[in-house]
Design an enzyme around this catalytic site. Structure first.
Site, PDB file in Angstrom:
ATOM      1  CB  SER A 191      -0.948  -0.092   1.200  1.00  0.00           C
ATOM      2  OG  SER A 191      -1.921   0.887   1.154  1.00  0.00           O
TER       3      SER A 191
ATOM      4  CG  ASP B 298      -7.833  -1.908  -3.187  1.00  0.00           C
ATOM      5  OD1 ASP B 298      -8.433  -1.023  -2.555  1.00  0.00           O
ATOM      6  OD2 ASP B 298      -6.608  -2.100  -3.106  1.00  0.00           O
TER       7      ASP B 298
ATOM      8  CG  HIS C 144      -6.119  -1.650   0.296  1.00  0.00           C
ATOM      9  ND1 HIS C 144      -5.610  -1.190  -0.897  1.00  0.00           N
ATOM     10  CD2 HIS C 144      -5.312  -1.128   1.258  1.00  0.00           C
ATOM     11  CE1 HIS C 144      -4.561  -0.420  -0.670  1.00  0.00           C
ATOM     12  NE2 HIS C 144      -4.356  -0.378   0.630  1.00  0.00           N
TER      13      HIS C 144
HETATM   14  C1  MLT Z   1      -1.423   5.920  -0.211  1.00  0.00           C
HETATM   15  O1  MLT Z   1      -1.791   6.970   0.303  1.00  0.00           O
HETATM   16  O2  MLT Z   1      -0.252   5.588  -0.339  1.00  0.00           O
HETATM   17  C2  MLT Z   1      -2.510   5.027  -0.681  1.00  0.00           C
HETATM   18  O3  MLT Z   1      -3.745   5.671  -0.611  1.00  0.00           O
HETATM   19  C3  MLT Z   1      -2.537   3.752   0.047  1.00  0.00           C
HETATM   20  C4  MLT Z   1      -2.785   3.963   1.490  1.00  0.00           C
HETATM   21  O4  MLT Z   1      -1.869   4.254   2.222  1.00  0.00           O
HETATM   22  O5  MLT Z   1      -3.933   3.811   1.932  1.00  0.00           O
END
Ligand code: MLT
Length: 218
Positions: A116, A168, A199
């Site tokens: 992520s 997701d 996710h």
């Molecule tokens: C981010 O901000 O890098 C993406 O939205 C993934 C997350 O951290 O939720």
């Protein structure tokens, strides 16, 4: 007598990290990059799924979003502060280079493993420093910058593994597909998977990435 004042330029910010060296000096280093709200401990159990024989360097992001560690700022859900992402990527790469001297590891043998938000700074590293990583595992990545120069080149065919979830809500699938295409066009050796999940990481992500790692690095 005049006292000499020593000064030095520090072009990186210290980061909190876990360092676990392998027995073999020439080993690859698995660079672990957690998701929003995580820390340097999160991905250590996952790294064990890849076996042993590599160093582990696990970083904690220096940005705090209401107390949740991240690797760079965002302006909203899925909307990155691209200026901050750029400078945090510079900082992270400088920090890792200086740490390679301190901890004595081979800076040319780093495989990033990010989830992520961690996958997004790893993706940014592929764009801004296309020859820095010798491999990357990106779970649930997004395209890190809206505009990416057509000059992006990776002559070494650096292997990149990506996995995303079809359910997701945080990820724009079309943007991910164009990110994959862009990396492939630049010369990266990309293997990308779409899994029927959200996710959260699934066992399938782990299994596919471990198989990929064994094919590419063992
Ligand atoms: C981010 O901000 O890098 C993406 O939205 C993934 C997350 O951290 O939720």
């Amino acid at each position: 007598m005049m006292e000499t004042i020593k000064s030095f330029k520090m072009d990186y910010t210290q980061m909190i990290y876990i360092w676990r060296p392998a027995a073999n000096k020439n080993a690859h280093t698995l660079l672990l990059l957690h998701g929003t709200g995580g820390d340097e401990n999160d991905l250590i159990p996952l790294a064990a799924e890849f076996g042993s024989g590599f160093n582990i360097l696990s970083l904690r992001g220096n940005v705090s979003e209401h107390g949740m560690p991240r690797f760079f700022k965002r302006l909203g859900m899925g909307i990155f502060d691209e200026k901050d992402l750029h400078s945090r990527t510079d900082e992270m790469v400088s920090f890792i280079k200086s740490l390679a001297d301190k901890e004595d590891f081979d800076v040319t043998k780093i495989i990033a493993l990010g989830y992520s938000n961690g996958a997004n700074i790893a993706g940014s590293t592929l764009i801004l420093y296309p020859t820095f990583l010798s491999g990357a595992i990106l779970y649930r990545p997004m395209q890190p910058f809206k505009e990416i120069s057509n000059d992006l080149k990776n002559d070494g065919q650096t292997p990149v593994f990506m996995s995303n979830g079809t359910d997701d809500p945080t990820i724009d699938r079309a943007a991910t597909a164009s990110f994959v295409k862009l990396l492939k066009n630049a010369g990266f050796d990309v293997e990308s998977h779409e899994l029927q999940t959200g996710h959260q990481l699934s066992q399938k992500d782990v299994q596919l990435s471990v198989d990929w790692y064994k094919r590419k690095f063992k």
